[in-house]
Design a protein around this motif. Structure first.
Motif, PDB file in Angstrom:
ATOM      1  N   GLN A  31       0.851  -1.021   0.104  1.00 33.00           N
ATOM      2  CA  GLN A  31       0.047   0.012   0.034  1.00 33.00           C
ATOM      3  C   GLN A  31       0.834   1.222   0.098  1.00 33.00           C
ATOM      4  O   GLN A  31       2.210   1.358   0.841  1.00 33.00           O
ATOM      5  CB  GLN A  31      -0.833   0.132   1.217  1.00 33.00           C
ATOM      6  CG  GLN A  31      -2.183  -0.922   1.180  1.00 33.00           C
ATOM      7  CD  GLN A  31      -2.816  -0.880   2.390  1.00 33.00           C
ATOM      8  OE1 GLN A  31      -3.199   0.198   2.690  1.00 33.00           O
ATOM      9  NE2 GLN A  31      -3.219  -1.973   2.932  1.00 33.00           N
ATOM     10  N   THR A  32       0.538   2.319  -0.815  1.00 29.70           N
ATOM     11  CA  THR A  32       1.163   3.487  -0.688  1.00 29.70           C
ATOM     12  C   THR A  32       0.911   4.366   0.358  1.00 29.70           C
ATOM     13  O   THR A  32      -0.033   4.229   1.134  1.00 29.70           O
ATOM     14  CB  THR A  32       0.808   4.349  -2.039  1.00 29.70           C
ATOM     15  OG1 THR A  32      -0.482   4.676  -2.161  1.00 29.70           O
ATOM     16  CG2 THR A  32       1.102   3.293  -3.229  1.00 29.70           C
ATOM     17  N   LEU A  33       1.918   5.451   0.557  1.00 26.60           N
ATOM     18  CA  LEU A  33       1.673   6.297   1.795  1.00 26.60           C
ATOM     19  C   LEU A  33       0.841   7.468   1.225  1.00 26.60           C
ATOM     20  O   LEU A  33       0.719   8.616   2.021  1.00 26.60           O
ATOM     21  CB  LEU A  33       2.959   6.835   2.199  1.00 26.60           C
ATOM     22  CG  LEU A  33       3.847   5.706   2.888  1.00 26.60           C
ATOM     23  CD1 LEU A  33       5.176   6.317   3.292  1.00 26.60           C
ATOM     24  CD2 LEU A  33       2.949   5.183   3.986  1.00 26.60           C
ATOM     25  N   GLY A  34       0.144   7.502   0.027  1.00 24.27           N
ATOM     26  CA  GLY A  34      -0.493   8.633  -0.494  1.00 24.27           C
ATOM     27  C   GLY A  34      -1.849   8.809   0.257  1.00 24.27           C
ATOM     28  O   GLY A  34      -2.531   9.771   0.238  1.00 24.27           O
ATOM     29  N   GLU A  35      -2.388   7.670   1.016  1.00 22.58           N
ATOM     30  CA  GLU A  35      -3.690   7.804   1.597  1.00 22.58           C
ATOM     31  C   GLU A  35      -3.291   8.423   3.037  1.00 22.58           C
ATOM     32  O   GLU A  35      -2.213   8.238   3.686  1.00 22.58           O
ATOM     33  CB  GLU A  35      -4.385   6.506   1.842  1.00 22.58           C
ATOM     34  CG  GLU A  35      -4.372   5.768   0.356  1.00 22.58           C
ATOM     35  CD  GLU A  35      -4.813   4.313   0.692  1.00 22.58           C
ATOM     36  OE1 GLU A  35      -5.192   4.125   1.576  1.00 22.58           O
ATOM     37  OE2 GLU A  35      -4.838   3.636  -0.398  1.00 22.58           O
ATOM     38  N   GLU A  36      -4.317   9.048   3.684  1.00 22.57           N
ATOM     39  CA  GLU A  36      -4.202   9.776   4.988  1.00 22.57           C
ATOM     40  C   GLU A  36      -4.518   8.543   6.133  1.00 22.57           C
ATOM     41  O   GLU A  36      -5.383   7.845   6.000  1.00 22.57           O
ATOM     42  CB  GLU A  36      -5.216  10.720   5.062  1.00 22.57           C
ATOM     43  CG  GLU A  36      -5.040  11.672   6.362  1.00 22.57           C
ATOM     44  CD  GLU A  36      -3.864  12.439   6.285  1.00 22.57           C
ATOM     45  OE1 GLU A  36      -3.459  12.867   7.347  1.00 22.57           O
ATOM     46  OE2 GLU A  36      -3.315  12.712   5.186  1.00 22.57           O
ATOM     47  N   ALA A  84       8.305  -0.361   0.106  1.00 24.98           N
ATOM     48  CA  ALA A  84       7.257  -1.389  -0.321  1.00 24.98           C
ATOM     49  C   ALA A  84       5.837  -0.566  -0.119  1.00 24.98           C
ATOM     50  O   ALA A  84       4.831  -0.672  -0.761  1.00 24.98           O
ATOM     51  CB  ALA A  84       7.298  -2.540   0.540  1.00 24.98           C
ATOM     52  N   MET A  85       5.744   0.109   0.967  1.00 25.75           N
ATOM     53  CA  MET A  85       4.485   0.821   1.243  1.00 25.75           C
ATOM     54  C   MET A  85       4.419   1.976   0.165  1.00 25.75           C
ATOM     55  O   MET A  85       3.163   2.211  -0.180  1.00 25.75           O
ATOM     56  CB  MET A  85       4.347   1.439   2.455  1.00 25.75           C
ATOM     57  CG  MET A  85       4.350   0.413   3.541  1.00 25.75           C
ATOM     58  SD  MET A  85       4.167   1.260   5.294  1.00 25.75           S
ATOM     59  CE  MET A  85       5.392   2.291   5.653  1.00 25.75           C
ATOM     60  N   ARG A  86       5.549   2.584  -0.255  1.00 31.97           N
ATOM     61  CA  ARG A  86       5.252   3.273  -1.486  1.00 31.97           C
ATOM     62  C   ARG A  86       5.097   2.741  -2.879  1.00 31.97           C
ATOM     63  O   ARG A  86       5.431   3.509  -4.061  1.00 31.97           O
ATOM     64  CB  ARG A  86       6.582   4.421  -1.515  1.00 31.97           C
ATOM     65  CG  ARG A  86       6.429   5.309  -0.154  1.00 31.97           C
ATOM     66  CD  ARG A  86       7.632   6.303  -0.239  1.00 31.97           C
ATOM     67  NE  ARG A  86       7.710   7.097   1.010  1.00 31.97           N
ATOM     68  CZ  ARG A  86       8.252   8.296   1.035  1.00 31.97           C
ATOM     69  NH1 ARG A  86       8.355   8.966  -0.173  1.00 31.97           N
ATOM     70  NH2 ARG A  86       8.175   8.893   2.137  1.00 31.97           N
ATOM     71  N   GLY A  87       4.954   1.516  -2.962  1.00 30.24           N
ATOM     72  CA  GLY A  87       4.893   0.789  -4.207  1.00 30.24           C
ATOM     73  C   GLY A  87       6.468   0.649  -4.960  1.00 30.24           C
ATOM     74  O   GLY A  87       6.020   0.663  -6.201  1.00 30.24           O
ATOM     75  N   ASP A 111      11.354   2.425 -10.306  1.00 31.73           N
ATOM     76  CA  ASP A 111      12.658   3.078  -9.740  1.00 31.73           C
ATOM     77  C   ASP A 111      12.318   4.392  -9.905  1.00 31.73           C
ATOM     78  O   ASP A 111      13.124   5.389  -9.713  1.00 31.73           O
ATOM     79  CB  ASP A 111      13.761   2.523 -10.614  1.00 31.73           C
ATOM     80  CG  ASP A 111      13.520   2.715 -12.287  1.00 31.73           C
ATOM     81  OD1 ASP A 111      12.323   3.190 -12.487  1.00 31.73           O
ATOM     82  OD2 ASP A 111      14.398   2.764 -12.910  1.00 31.73           O
ATOM     83  N   ALA A 112      10.988   4.973  -9.886  1.00 30.00           N
ATOM     84  CA  ALA A 112      10.728   6.208  -9.962  1.00 30.00           C
ATOM     85  C   ALA A 112      11.232   6.944  -8.467  1.00 30.00           C
ATOM     86  O   ALA A 112      11.138   6.209  -7.561  1.00 30.00           O
ATOM     87  CB  ALA A 112       9.246   6.600  -9.852  1.00 30.00           C
ATOM     88  N   PRO A 113      11.769   8.000  -8.732  1.00 32.71           N
ATOM     89  CA  PRO A 113      12.189   8.773  -7.457  1.00 32.71           C
ATOM     90  C   PRO A 113      11.281   8.896  -6.409  1.00 32.71           C
ATOM     91  O   PRO A 113       9.997   9.294  -6.733  1.00 32.71           O
ATOM     92  CB  PRO A 113      12.929   9.945  -7.916  1.00 32.71           C
ATOM     93  CG  PRO A 113      13.019   9.998  -9.367  1.00 32.71           C
ATOM     94  CD  PRO A 113      12.101   8.876  -9.842  1.00 32.71           C
ATOM     95  N   THR A 114      11.537   8.816  -5.045  1.00 27.68           N
ATOM     96  CA  THR A 114      10.698   9.308  -4.082  1.00 27.68           C
ATOM     97  C   THR A 114      10.651  10.618  -3.573  1.00 27.68           C
ATOM     98  O   THR A 114       9.754  10.969  -2.895  1.00 27.68           O
ATOM     99  CB  THR A 114      10.799   8.100  -2.916  1.00 27.68           C
ATOM    100  OG1 THR A 114      12.044   8.355  -2.437  1.00 27.68           O
ATOM    101  CG2 THR A 114      10.716   6.724  -3.241  1.00 27.68           C
ATOM    102  N   GLY A 224       2.750  -3.195   8.264  1.00 30.20           N
ATOM    103  CA  GLY A 224       3.812  -3.164   7.131  1.00 30.20           C
ATOM    104  C   GLY A 224       5.186  -3.535   7.800  1.00 30.20           C
ATOM    105  O   GLY A 224       5.636  -4.474   7.452  1.00 30.20           O
ATOM    106  N   ALA A 225       5.395  -3.128   9.206  1.00 29.15           N
ATOM    107  CA  ALA A 225       6.347  -3.793   9.943  1.00 29.15           C
ATOM    108  C   ALA A 225       6.372  -5.112  10.194  1.00 29.15           C
ATOM    109  O   ALA A 225       7.276  -5.763  10.044  1.00 29.15           O
ATOM    110  CB  ALA A 225       6.448  -3.221  11.349  1.00 29.15           C
TER     111      ALA A 225
END
Length: 233
Positions: A31-36, A84-87, A111-114, A224-225
């Motif tokens: 899961q990405t960190l884009g969600e609140e 992983a959480m950022r996909g 490999d998109a920059p974070t 996630g941990a």
């Protein structure tokens, strides 16, 4: 013949159930960190590595315990989980012979920059490595705990100081110089105690008050941990 048919159906059902559980596991890890997050501060967004370091720092002294030799591995593990959480990465799919999470390989998804220096540096190492390495191996490589001199290039240096500087920029820590007998050491005392208390409270609630023993129903960072096989406490 009837017995064979029933056995075949049971095997097929078992395979479908295993695939469903595996899909759910990947959904939690990636899961990405884009969600609140409901418990996150609206003003300050911390990465998992920053949370780990903040929990390990002594508030007034501004440094981690000299006897804590696990935080280096914990920070590197936090980097992999954050990716992983950022996909950006995922674990290899489970095979017929199930492996521990630490023994599964880390696969590059993107490999998109974070925008985070440590995360992007780790992404470059992952991209340049063939074949893929396991979670355990990557933690050892990123901490520099390897006997192979050709692998020392993968070590992430000054990780604590770099993360601490990020927390200083976010107004949670400050920078001071303390004299320890024969040398001076840069320390980072906590200035925003409210943020650390909020973090500790969220961790306590996740582990004590709302423990459901089901990673699919846990808070995303706690799950996630757990899925990554690391403990941050």
């Amino acid at each position: 013949m009837t017995t064979l048919i029933h056995r075949g159906k049971r095997v097929e059902v078992g395979r479908h159930a295993e695939k469903r559980l595996e899909a759910e596991e990947h959904a939690v890890v990636n899961q990405t960190l884009g969600e609140e997050d409901p418990g996150d501060s609206k003003d300050i967004r911390l990465t998992l590595m920053e949370e780990i370091l903040l929990l390990g720092l002594k508030d007034k002294e501004g440094y981690t315990s000299f006897w804590n030799d696990c935080i280096s591995s914990g920070l590197r593990g936090g980097i992999l989980i954050e990716l992983a959480m950022r996909g950006r990465v995922q674990l290899e799919p489970q095979s017929m012979r199930k492996k521990r999470l630490l023994d599964r390989k880390v696969l590059l998804k993107s490999d998109a920059p974070t925008g985070d220096v440590l995360l992007d540096e780790t992404l470059r190492h992952l991209k340049a490595t063939e074949p893929s390495e396991t979670v355990q191996t990557w933690i050892e490589l990123l901490t520099g705990e390897t006997w192979n001199p050709f692998k020392l290039q993968y070590q992430l240096r000054n990780v604590r100081e770099r993360i601490a500087k990020n927390l200083v920029e976010k107004g949670i820590l400050t920078t001071e110089k303390q004299n320890f007998l024969l040398f001076d050491m840069t320390t980072h005392p906590v200035t925003n105690t409210t943020e650390k208390q909020r973090l500790v409270k969220r961790l306590q609630e996740s582990l004590l008050d709302r423990w459901v023993n089901d990673p699919h129903r846990m808070d995303r960072r706690t799950s996630g941990a757990r899925q990554g096989g690391f403990r941050i406490y």
